[in-house]
Design an enzyme around this catalytic site. Sequence first.
Site, PDB file in Angstrom:
ATOM      1  N   GLU A 261      -6.423   0.541  -1.378  1.00 39.82           N
ATOM      2  CA  GLU A 261      -7.457   1.569  -1.533  1.00 39.82           C
ATOM      3  C   GLU A 261      -8.248   1.786  -0.242  1.00 39.82           C
ATOM      4  OE1 GLU A 261      -9.334   2.216  -5.840  1.00 39.82           O
ATOM      5  OE2 GLU A 261     -10.758   1.231  -4.499  1.00 39.82           O
ATOM      6  N   HIS A 282      13.329 -17.392  -6.209  1.00 42.53           N
ATOM      7  CA  HIS A 282      14.468 -17.169  -7.131  1.00 42.53           C
ATOM      8  C   HIS A 282      14.458 -15.730  -7.640  1.00 42.53           C
ATOM      9  CE1 HIS A 282      14.987 -21.524  -7.017  1.00 42.53           C
ATOM     10  NE2 HIS A 282      13.669 -21.553  -7.022  1.00 42.53           N
ATOM     11  N   LYS A 392      -8.536  11.329 -12.410  1.00 45.66           N
ATOM     12  CA  LYS A 392      -9.638  11.180 -13.371  1.00 45.66           C
ATOM     13  C   LYS A 392      -9.979  12.530 -14.013  1.00 45.66           C
ATOM     14  CE  LYS A 392     -11.572   7.183 -10.937  1.00 45.66           C
ATOM     15  NZ  LYS A 392     -12.713   6.601 -10.203  1.00 45.66           N
TER      16      LYS A 392
HETATM   17  O1  LIG Z   1     -17.207   0.207 -10.388  1.00 41.87           O
HETATM   18  P1  LIG Z   1     -16.686   1.503 -10.882  1.00 41.87           P
HETATM   19  O2  LIG Z   1     -17.487   2.677 -10.429  1.00 41.87           O
HETATM   20  O3  LIG Z   1     -16.495   1.485 -12.370  1.00 41.87           O
HETATM   21  O4  LIG Z   1     -15.225   1.731 -10.240  1.00 41.87           O
HETATM   22  C1  LIG Z   1     -14.189   0.837 -10.522  1.00 41.87           C
HETATM   23  C2  LIG Z   1     -13.078   1.035  -9.552  1.00 41.87           C
HETATM   24  O5  LIG Z   1     -12.562   2.365  -9.665  1.00 41.87           O
HETATM   25  C3  LIG Z   1     -12.397   2.924  -8.364  1.00 41.87           C
HETATM   26  O6  LIG Z   1     -13.450   3.778  -8.119  1.00 41.87           O
HETATM   27  C4  LIG Z   1     -11.088   3.681  -8.300  1.00 41.87           C
HETATM   28  O7  LIG Z   1     -10.982   4.540  -9.352  1.00 41.87           O
HETATM   29  C5  LIG Z   1     -12.413   1.750  -7.433  1.00 41.87           C
HETATM   30  O8  LIG Z   1     -12.728   2.085  -6.120  1.00 41.87           O
HETATM   31  C6  LIG Z   1     -13.461   0.880  -8.082  1.00 41.87           C
HETATM   32  O9  LIG Z   1     -13.390  -0.433  -7.627  1.00 41.87           O
END
Ligand SMILES: O=P(O)(O)OC[C@H]1O[C@](O)(CO)[C@@H](O)[C@@H]1O
Length: 408
Positions: A261, A282, A392
């Site tokens: 990321e 293995h 999202k």
């Molecule tokens: O802490 P949050 O805002 O729930 O995000 C959780 C995770 O989701 C992300 O934003 C990625 O979707 C990550 O960078 C982060 O660690």
Amino acid sequence: MLSYDYKNALNIGEISFEDINKVDFANAYSKLMEKLDNGAVGFRDVIYNENLDKYKFLNGYKNVVVVGMGGSILGTMAIYYAISAFKNNAYFIDNSDPEKTLSILKKVDLNESIIYIISKSGNTLETLVNYYLIKKRIEKLNSFEGKIVFITNGGKLKREAEKNNYEILSIPENVPGRFSVFTAVGLAPLCSLGIDISKILKGAREMDKICQNEDILKNPALLNGVIHYLYDKKGKDISVVMSYIESLKCFGEWYIQLIGESLGKEGNGLTPLLSIGAKDQHSLLQLYMDGKKDKIITFITTKNYRLDEEIVFDDLNDEEISCMLSDIIKCEQEATEIALTNNGVPNVKITLDEINEMTMGALLYMYEMQVGFMGELYNVNSYNQPAVEEEKKICWELIKKCGNYGNK
Ligand SMILES: O=P(O)(O)OC[C@H]1O[C@](O)(CO)[C@@H](O)[C@@H]1O
């Protein structure tokens, strides 16, 4: 605490000290230090400024339930599973897989639990849904004897916490999720799990001093960053962490998020992969030895396993051998290292003196610094993750279509 061995990254003859010195690592060093000094990025400050007394009230619960995604849970799991020996009843709800979440909620008594709802943004779908599953169960109880703590900076989850007068802990805004294990995100649940959080921070601080060194040969984070950067430029863009400590499996998952990321931007980025030794000798070793030569291996091992036993056994010629069980896995790691080096596969090795709070604090902090340096080398922003937002948006639209929406 821990040692870093890079000889095999040079021994295979693909990169040399000249190549390392051609990289403008001094610039990467000063740019990262500037960001840490002026507070643009806060993952160093937290290891010096966290007041640990604020976590003391979080002890004394039989069960610890941690709900979160990505950086809001992976660091905690990395340290807990490395250290724990299962002292406590820990339940990590880190997915939207109904079988996993519901099987956990079936077996945990929420009345005897401290429940952490962790989300920096406060808007992460999986964490939100998992919170509502817990809320539904708590509302069915005559009285709730457990405790809920929200670790969040905003969004829907903070509104929920405020509405219900739940405890709220915040996260420094200049500490990105995947760099937040040394904030309340990691320290609060780890404290409840009986882990000595002061030792974790002590290990991180000791590693910080080492990673401040401008001499690259004395700075494992900078040197390991440059070596991986150079090999990436030579087409070895798959970074395998091969841990000969099985309890570091979750550390591997934390590493995968941190590398993926942070550096996966603008067409750049290493592909992080987790392997467990001796098991993967293995399975994946054939690929590492004789497949595409596009990998660099990082061995993680330890001088001292916390459990050990003498073993007396016959070899294949019926000759008796007696040694410690740990000698077996150490020989396997060394043999794999020699075989890979003989076959031109670059590798480096990190050896923990012991597996404890200090060495785990040092190991995670070393990688946070390494990724900070690598972001400067690739000239990318290591601290955001804009490309994840598209999924999202699409997902919320799909959920609105598949469920009954807006009937409140
Ligand atoms: O802490 P949050 O805002 O729930 O995000 C959780 C995770 O989701 C992300 O934003 C990625 O979707 C990550 O960078 C982060 O660690």
